[in-house]
Design a protein around this motif. Structure first.
Motif, PDB file in Angstrom:
ATOM      1  N   SER A 258       0.842  -1.191   0.000  1.00 22.24           N
ATOM      2  CA  SER A 258       0.000   0.000   0.000  1.00 22.24           C
ATOM      3  C   SER A 258       0.881   1.245   0.000  1.00 22.24           C
ATOM      4  CB  SER A 258      -0.918   0.016   1.223  1.00 22.24           C
ATOM      5  OG  SER A 258      -1.668   1.212   1.287  1.00 22.24           O
ATOM      6  N   LEU A 259       0.383   2.313  -0.608  1.00 24.62           N
ATOM      7  CA  LEU A 259       1.037   3.616  -0.558  1.00 24.62           C
ATOM      8  C   LEU A 259       0.345   4.470   0.499  1.00 24.62           C
ATOM      9  CD1 LEU A 259       1.693   4.677  -4.266  1.00 24.62           C
ATOM     10  CD2 LEU A 259       3.357   3.898  -2.586  1.00 24.62           C
ATOM     11  N   VAL A 260       1.133   5.113   1.346  1.00 24.00           N
ATOM     12  CA  VAL A 260       0.621   6.002   2.393  1.00 24.00           C
ATOM     13  C   VAL A 260       1.100   7.412   2.092  1.00 24.00           C
ATOM     14  CG1 VAL A 260       0.647   6.543   4.854  1.00 24.00           C
ATOM     15  CG2 VAL A 260       0.605   4.156   4.100  1.00 24.00           C
ATOM     16  N   VAL A 261       0.183   8.367   2.108  1.00 26.19           N
ATOM     17  CA  VAL A 261       0.512   9.763   1.860  1.00 26.19           C
ATOM     18  C   VAL A 261       0.228  10.563   3.119  1.00 26.19           C
ATOM     19  CG1 VAL A 261      -0.006  11.832   0.500  1.00 26.19           C
ATOM     20  CG2 VAL A 261      -0.022   9.581  -0.594  1.00 26.19           C
ATOM     21  N   PHE A 262       1.215  11.386   3.527  1.00 20.13           N
ATOM     22  CA  PHE A 262       1.035  12.272   4.682  1.00 20.13           C
ATOM     23  C   PHE A 262       1.539  13.666   4.327  1.00 20.13           C
ATOM     24  CE2 PHE A 262       2.606  14.524   8.376  1.00 20.13           C
ATOM     25  CZ  PHE A 262       1.526  14.426   9.237  1.00 20.13           C
ATOM     26  N   PRO A 263       0.742  14.706   4.641  1.00 21.06           N
ATOM     27  CA  PRO A 263      -0.656  14.636   5.068  1.00 21.06           C
ATOM     28  C   PRO A 263      -1.558  14.308   3.890  1.00 21.06           C
ATOM     29  CG  PRO A 263       0.003  16.915   4.841  1.00 21.06           C
ATOM     30  CD  PRO A 263       1.237  16.099   4.592  1.00 21.06           C
TER      31      PRO A 263
END
Length: 293
Positions: A258-263
């Motif tokens: 999975s790709l996580v983007v923050f913010p």
């Protein structure tokens, strides 16, 4: 030091005055200081005698204050586990823990300022697994200190990736750290990043596509984009100028990729000329470097 004693001529004395001191002092104070130094030179006094005039009177503020930088610690938990991570600073100051622990695939700014040789202890709750990160040299600027906690390849041990990059709301571009934490992903393909285009715009707007290497920091023109590694790992993101973002490739240990983007921000409609032309690789700059030991 002896070479800075006021036996020398006034010209040599000025070279002995610390330039940093002259830069941070107000103009009136700087002029008064140089005048006092030159007068002392004529009298054959020593620098430390002239410096007594800089000492503030009782109740007055110091003329010269140490420079304090705004350096925020951003911790991202990429350790694949159902248990969250607790963070302890120097063995006694809790930054996160209990109901406030950092969950897997969560990024969070921590309270307080870091100093060189600070130790950050990370423990995976409900699992007997710990790791310690020691802070090394810090940049001489306002900065975001990104620390990614991950699982070491072929081991349950904790590992780290750390980056430091400048924080400024006056930049014309956004900064984005692209990090791979997927175990066994050494031969990972690059992150594909392209303009986010609405369906009704597909016939009229030209889409630009870029391939980004992981574990680097980039400067990117503001706008809305689609990022992907595979069909199962896609994310849309909106980048605003002057802001800092993190894209993590996570998974493994029973978790899907999975790709996580923050913010996380909902992408808006892109302008017709949204380009990645302003993308710059920053990995070799002063700021995009490891700040730990």
């Amino acid at each position: 030091p002896d070479q800075c004693r006021l036996k020398a001529q006034a010209l040599l004395l000025r070279a002995c005055v610390p330039l940093a001191l002259l830069r941070v002092m107000p103009a009136m104070v700087r002029s008064a200081f140089v005048a006092a130094a030159l007068l002392a030179a004529a009298e054959g006094a020593q620098i430390n005698a002239a410096s007594k005039h800089l000492r503030p009177a009782v109740g007055e503020e110091n003329l010269v204050e140490p420079i304090r930088f705004d350096q925020q610690l951003l911790v991202c938990n990429a350790y694949p586990s159902k248990s969250s991570i607790a963070v302890l600073k120097n063995g006694h100051e809790s930054l996160a823990g209990g109901s406030d622990a950092v969950a897997f695939r969560e990024c969070r700014y921590m309270q307080g300022q870091l100093q060189k040789k600070d130790q950050l202890d990370f423990s995976v709750e409900d699992v007997d697994m710990h790791g310690t990160f020691e802070v090394g040299e810090l940049p001489s600027s306002n900065a975001i200190l990104l620390l990614v906690v991950e699982k070491r390849a072929h081991s349950p041990m904790v590992s780290f990736q750390s980056f430091a990059f400048p924080s400024s709301s006056e930049r014309k571009e956004a900064q984005i750290a692209v990090i791979n934490t997927l175990e066994g992903g050494s031969a990972v393909p690059k992150l594909t990043m392209e303009d986010h285009i609405e369906a009704k715009e597909q016939q009229t707007v030209s889409k630009r596509v870029e391939q980004l290497s992981f574990n680097r920091v980039y400067s990117v023109e503001e706008g809305s984009y689609d990022a992907s590694v595979s069909e199962g790992a896609k994310q849309s993101l909106k980048l605003a100028k002057g802001n800092n973002y993190v894209v993590l490739r996570t998974g493994g240990n029973g978790f899907d990729e999975s790709l996580v983007v923050f913010p996380k921000e909902v992408p808006a409609k892109s302008p017709k000329k949204s380009l990645l032309a302003w993308m710059k690789y920053l990995a070799h700059t002063e700021f995009a470097r490891v700040f730990g030991k």
